[in-house]
Design a protein around this motif. Sequence first.
Motif, PDB file in Angstrom:
ATOM      1  N   VAL A 153       0.763  -1.206   0.009  1.00 57.52           N
ATOM      2  CA  VAL A 153       0.114   0.071   0.024  1.00 57.52           C
ATOM      3  C   VAL A 153       0.929   1.231   0.134  1.00 57.52           C
ATOM      4  O   VAL A 153       0.613   2.290  -0.696  1.00 57.52           O
ATOM      5  CB  VAL A 153      -0.852  -0.046   1.330  1.00 57.52           C
ATOM      6  CG1 VAL A 153      -1.611   1.239   1.397  1.00 57.52           C
ATOM      7  CG2 VAL A 153      -2.104  -1.126   1.235  1.00 57.52           C
ATOM      8  N   PHE A 154       2.072   1.346   0.782  1.00 59.49           N
ATOM      9  CA  PHE A 154       2.718   2.365   0.901  1.00 59.49           C
ATOM     10  C   PHE A 154       3.615   2.509  -0.461  1.00 59.49           C
ATOM     11  O   PHE A 154       3.846   3.644  -0.907  1.00 59.49           O
ATOM     12  CB  PHE A 154       3.751   2.308   2.179  1.00 59.49           C
ATOM     13  CG  PHE A 154       4.614   3.707   2.160  1.00 59.49           C
ATOM     14  CD1 PHE A 154       3.919   4.740   2.788  1.00 59.49           C
ATOM     15  CD2 PHE A 154       5.777   3.603   1.775  1.00 59.49           C
ATOM     16  CE1 PHE A 154       4.764   5.705   2.835  1.00 59.49           C
ATOM     17  CE2 PHE A 154       6.663   4.843   2.041  1.00 59.49           C
ATOM     18  CZ  PHE A 154       5.933   5.822   2.575  1.00 59.49           C
ATOM     19  N   PRO A 190       6.550  20.835   2.156  1.00 56.20           N
ATOM     20  CA  PRO A 190       5.564  20.382   3.707  1.00 56.20           C
ATOM     21  C   PRO A 190       4.230  19.583   3.005  1.00 56.20           C
ATOM     22  O   PRO A 190       3.954  18.795   3.724  1.00 56.20           O
ATOM     23  CB  PRO A 190       4.930  21.718   4.033  1.00 56.20           C
ATOM     24  CG  PRO A 190       6.027  22.694   3.786  1.00 56.20           C
ATOM     25  CD  PRO A 190       6.751  22.162   2.293  1.00 56.20           C
ATOM     26  N   SER A 191       3.813  19.900   1.770  1.00 53.96           N
ATOM     27  CA  SER A 191       2.623  19.193   1.314  1.00 53.96           C
ATOM     28  C   SER A 191       2.984  17.631   0.969  1.00 53.96           C
ATOM     29  O   SER A 191       2.294  16.638   1.270  1.00 53.96           O
ATOM     30  CB  SER A 191       1.959  19.781   0.162  1.00 53.96           C
ATOM     31  OG  SER A 191       1.417  20.983   0.324  1.00 53.96           O
ATOM     32  N   GLY A 207       3.466  11.288   5.125  1.00 53.87           N
ATOM     33  CA  GLY A 207       3.163  10.983   6.432  1.00 53.87           C
ATOM     34  C   GLY A 207       1.998  10.336   6.522  1.00 53.87           C
ATOM     35  O   GLY A 207       1.753   9.509   7.289  1.00 53.87           O
ATOM     36  N   TRP A 208       0.707  10.808   6.304  1.00 48.72           N
ATOM     37  CA  TRP A 208      -0.402  10.256   6.235  1.00 48.72           C
ATOM     38  C   TRP A 208      -0.539   8.985   5.476  1.00 48.72           C
ATOM     39  O   TRP A 208      -1.206   7.978   6.007  1.00 48.72           O
ATOM     40  CB  TRP A 208      -1.593  10.959   5.933  1.00 48.72           C
ATOM     41  CG  TRP A 208      -1.958  12.169   6.765  1.00 48.72           C
ATOM     42  CD1 TRP A 208      -1.794  13.387   6.840  1.00 48.72           C
ATOM     43  CD2 TRP A 208      -2.422  11.974   8.125  1.00 48.72           C
ATOM     44  NE1 TRP A 208      -2.041  14.136   7.992  1.00 48.72           N
ATOM     45  CE2 TRP A 208      -2.749  13.071   8.704  1.00 48.72           C
ATOM     46  CE3 TRP A 208      -2.873  10.553   8.613  1.00 48.72           C
ATOM     47  CZ2 TRP A 208      -3.202  13.190   9.965  1.00 48.72           C
ATOM     48  CZ3 TRP A 208      -3.502  10.871  10.008  1.00 48.72           C
ATOM     49  CH2 TRP A 208      -3.765  12.129  10.464  1.00 48.72           C
ATOM     50  N   SER A 209       0.233   8.662   4.369  1.00 50.46           N
ATOM     51  CA  SER A 209       0.150   7.602   3.737  1.00 50.46           C
ATOM     52  C   SER A 209       0.975   6.258   4.446  1.00 50.46           C
ATOM     53  O   SER A 209       0.729   5.276   4.833  1.00 50.46           O
ATOM     54  CB  SER A 209       1.118   7.626   2.607  1.00 50.46           C
ATOM     55  OG  SER A 209       0.233   8.504   1.312  1.00 50.46           O
ATOM     56  N   LEU A 251       0.556   1.549   7.876  1.00 47.73           N
ATOM     57  CA  LEU A 251       0.906   0.967   9.152  1.00 47.73           C
ATOM     58  C   LEU A 251      -0.509   0.415   9.675  1.00 47.73           C
ATOM     59  O   LEU A 251      -0.277  -0.765  10.187  1.00 47.73           O
ATOM     60  CB  LEU A 251       1.580   2.072  10.110  1.00 47.73           C
ATOM     61  CG  LEU A 251       3.143   2.006   9.896  1.00 47.73           C
ATOM     62  CD1 LEU A 251       3.832   3.255  10.791  1.00 47.73           C
ATOM     63  CD2 LEU A 251       3.987   1.129   9.966  1.00 47.73           C
ATOM     64  N   LEU A 252      -1.346   1.202   9.689  1.00 45.79           N
ATOM     65  CA  LEU A 252      -2.668   0.653  10.382  1.00 45.79           C
ATOM     66  C   LEU A 252      -3.250  -0.677   9.453  1.00 45.79           C
ATOM     67  O   LEU A 252      -3.900  -1.395   9.886  1.00 45.79           O
ATOM     68  CB  LEU A 252      -3.602   1.698  10.107  1.00 45.79           C
ATOM     69  CG  LEU A 252      -3.825   2.740  11.354  1.00 45.79           C
ATOM     70  CD1 LEU A 252      -4.574   4.073  11.027  1.00 45.79           C
ATOM     71  CD2 LEU A 252      -3.791   2.169  12.520  1.00 45.79           C
TER      72      LEU A 252
END
Length: 121
Positions: free
Chosen positions: A61-62, A79-80, A86-88, A93-94
């Motif tokens: 997925v990553f 930053p974007s 970061g959210w990916s 991980l989840l």
Amino acid sequence: MNSIWFSRIYYVFGFLALVFVILIVTCSEVAVLMCYFHLCAEDYYWPWRAFLTAGASGYYVFLYSIIYYIQRLTIDNFPSAVLYFGWSLVMSLLFSILTGTVGYFAALVFVRKIFASIKVD
């Protein structure tokens, strides 16, 4: 990815539920199969291997989020990009924890069934 990152509403929940069931069944089967191979090789350290075998799907997925970033997104500022990755990473991980837990419990049920069927006289 379009539904997540471009705030589009996803309407096909029946198809999504079917794909989720197929994911759960596939992770269970792969974890049980790899657990069986390790038990046949007399390697009894199966719990973490069952978790990591099924949880490796979060890696894919990553990897797909990296490919999606390169091919589809046009993010120019740093930053974007950090926020996106970061959210990916958090979602990956989840996803790994979810599929790893499914694999672990499937292998646990499998090991309990095969060792419960052994008759020692």
